[in-house]
Design a protein around this motif. Structure first.
Motif, PDB file in Angstrom:
ATOM      1  N   PRO A  39       0.820  -1.218   0.000  1.00  0.00           N
ATOM      2  CA  PRO A  39       0.000   0.000   0.000  1.00  0.00           C
ATOM      3  C   PRO A  39       0.852   1.266   0.000  1.00  0.00           C
ATOM      4  O   PRO A  39       1.960   1.287   0.542  1.00  0.00           O
ATOM      5  CB  PRO A  39      -0.789  -0.108   1.307  1.00  0.00           C
ATOM      6  CG  PRO A  39       0.091  -0.931   2.198  1.00  0.00           C
ATOM      7  CD  PRO A  39       0.756  -1.920   1.298  1.00  0.00           C
ATOM      8  N   HIS A  40       0.320   2.317  -0.614  1.00  0.00           N
ATOM      9  CA  HIS A  40       0.942   3.628  -0.506  1.00  0.00           C
ATOM     10  C   HIS A  40       0.595   4.272   0.844  1.00  0.00           C
ATOM     11  O   HIS A  40       1.367   5.061   1.379  1.00  0.00           O
ATOM     12  CB  HIS A  40       0.447   4.546  -1.629  1.00  0.00           C
ATOM     13  CG  HIS A  40       0.785   4.059  -3.002  1.00  0.00           C
ATOM     14  ND1 HIS A  40      -0.127   3.416  -3.804  1.00  0.00           N
ATOM     15  CD2 HIS A  40       1.940   4.115  -3.709  1.00  0.00           C
ATOM     16  CE1 HIS A  40       0.445   3.103  -4.953  1.00  0.00           C
ATOM     17  NE2 HIS A  40       1.697   3.512  -4.918  1.00  0.00           N
ATOM     18  N   VAL A  41      -0.602   3.932   1.353  1.00  0.00           N
ATOM     19  CA  VAL A  41      -1.115   4.530   2.588  1.00  0.00           C
ATOM     20  C   VAL A  41      -1.714   3.429   3.459  1.00  0.00           C
ATOM     21  O   VAL A  41      -2.339   2.497   2.952  1.00  0.00           O
ATOM     22  CB  VAL A  41      -2.200   5.598   2.279  1.00  0.00           C
ATOM     23  CG1 VAL A  41      -2.828   6.125   3.556  1.00  0.00           C
ATOM     24  CG2 VAL A  41      -1.621   6.740   1.449  1.00  0.00           C
ATOM     25  N   ILE A  42      -1.504   3.543   4.768  1.00  0.00           N
ATOM     26  CA  ILE A  42      -2.168   2.678   5.742  1.00  0.00           C
ATOM     27  C   ILE A  42      -2.893   3.586   6.734  1.00  0.00           C
ATOM     28  O   ILE A  42      -2.274   4.466   7.338  1.00  0.00           O
ATOM     29  CB  ILE A  42      -1.168   1.789   6.504  1.00  0.00           C
ATOM     30  CG1 ILE A  42      -0.404   0.882   5.525  1.00  0.00           C
ATOM     31  CG2 ILE A  42      -1.897   0.945   7.554  1.00  0.00           C
ATOM     32  CD1 ILE A  42       0.728   0.104   6.190  1.00  0.00           C
ATOM     33  N   VAL A  43      -4.196   3.395   6.869  1.00  0.00           N
ATOM     34  CA  VAL A  43      -4.970   4.150   7.857  1.00  0.00           C
ATOM     35  C   VAL A  43      -5.307   3.185   8.995  1.00  0.00           C
ATOM     36  O   VAL A  43      -6.062   2.231   8.808  1.00  0.00           O
ATOM     37  CB  VAL A  43      -6.250   4.755   7.263  1.00  0.00           C
ATOM     38  CG1 VAL A  43      -6.959   5.613   8.302  1.00  0.00           C
ATOM     39  CG2 VAL A  43      -5.934   5.590   6.024  1.00  0.00           C
TER      40      VAL A  43
END
Length: 385
Positions: free
Chosen positions: A138-142
């Motif tokens: 992933p580019h982002v992890i929330v």
């Protein structure tokens, strides 16, 4: 109605995880290479440039008179990838939906309620967490997953610390390892509520164990991933699966059943915040970060309407044209349960200066959230369905 076989036996297998975007040509070329992702998906390991759109096969049900069939169709898969923990929870569902509807390839993680929509991942299993992050890239992890109920935290301290602190530290390390932007969701309860509004630079002083574990989680994340972000938010409400999911919506039955008086807290000052707004902030922050690596550190977001629980309940009653005379304001400080800050208002100017933010008026948001739970509507659903 008959079930007609689709293109192949393999294509009839449900794909519960679509972790990497890839073309049919890539799939064919790699079948001989022996490289497999978790869940049996073949992957190339060659990420596309940011902004490109991938294609893969997607199973769909096609209905024709008297029968249905499974068919494989091309599906566009956005290249921007986001992984959401706690995707089965109140905030996680909204975050997943926000990214998914705005040209992001979103994969959600859950545990007890994960399947079939989300990946089943135990965040305390470091190997499982490592595998999904390495496979999906992933580019982002929330990171929404947490135990957020202060009174529960007090009674399950060791277990909660593992989830709120240890698992967060591990996620921070894994995100740093692949260069993903991690957003750690924290709370206004890191402050003691004696000197609001609070800026990101103000010294935290949590009053209860929940606030302490979330503050420890913040430190663990930022110590192990210098490019991560902490997003502190207050009490949430929104589209709930049951009224008990939110400390705001749980009041609705007391509001509706006006034949019995109900005591409502009129001491603690809160700033109810819609989950859709927080989800939008997470997406906006992520998109800013993809353009500007300096976007990191601690941020605050909150609704801007100050209300006690009594005032929220009265607003809810007014929004649905219900009586409120049975609601009784209690102005004394609560004497049971975990300590709460009197007023932990968050200063949100840092995000606002970046042009990031969204606020739904409480009256509008609460009507959208609660109308399915009107007693009359629930009665009709029971009778006619």
């Amino acid at each position: 109605m008959s079930w007609r076989e689709g293109p192949s036996r393999a294509s009839r297998t449900p794909r519960l995880s679509r972790l990497r975007s890839q073309s049919a040509a890539e799939l064919r070329s790699e079948r001989g290479s022996g490289r497999r992702s978790r869940g049996g998906r073949w992957r190339s390991g060659r990420p596309r440039p940011a902004g490109m759109v991938g294609r893969e096969k997607e199973l769909k049900i096609r209905f024709v008179p008297g029968q249905c069939e499974l068919v494989e169709e091309d599906a566009n898969i956005p290249n921007r990838r986001v992984l959401i923990t706690g995707a089965t929870g109140l905030l996680g569902r909204a975050v997943y939906k926000e990214f998914n509807e705005n040209n992001w390839h979103a994969v959600g993680c859950g545990y007890s309620r994960a399947r079939p929509k989300f990946e089943r991942v135990n965040l305390l299993d470091s190997i499982g967490v490592h595998d999904i992050i390495q496979d999906f890239q992933p580019h982002v992890i929330v990171h929404c997953a947490a135990e957020r109920r202060p009174d529960v935290v007090e009674s399950q301290a060791d277990v909660v610390s593992q989830l709120n602190v240890t698992a967060s530290e591990n996620l921070a390390k894994e995100a740093a390892g692949i260069g993903a932007f991690l957003i750690y969701i924290s709370t206004d309860y890191v402050f003691d509520g004696t000197n609001p509004p609070y800026k990101e630079s103000d010294a935290p002083n949590p009053l209860n164990l929940y606030g302490k574990t979330k503050l420890e989680g913040e430190k663990a994340v930022l110590d192990n991933n210098e490019g991560a972000a902490v997003l502190r938010i207050p009490v949430l409400y929104g589209e709930v699966e049951k009224l008990e999911e939110s400390a705001v919506t749980v009041m609705f039955d007391k509001v509706q059943f006006s034949n019995k008086s109900a005591n409502m807290d009129h001491w603690q000052q809160r700033f109810p915040t819609n989950i859709k707004d927080v989800a939008s902030v997470c997406r906006q922050l992520s998109e800013k970060r993809m353009l500007d690596p300096s976007i990191k550190g601690t941020f605050h977001w909150s609704g801007n309407e100050q209300m006690t629980k009594y005032e929220m309940a009265c607003t809810i009653a007014d929004a649905f044209n219900l009586p409120s005379s049975h609601l009784r304001p209690i102005t004394d400080s609560p004497v049971v349960g975990a300590l709460r800050p009197r007023n932990a208002q968050l200063d949100c100017s840092k995000l606002e200066m970046l042009g990031i933010g969204q606020r739904t008026p409480f009256r509008v948001g609460i009507r959208e959230s609660l109308w399915p739970f009107l007693v009359d509507k629930r009665w009709r659903q029971t009778v006619f369905h």
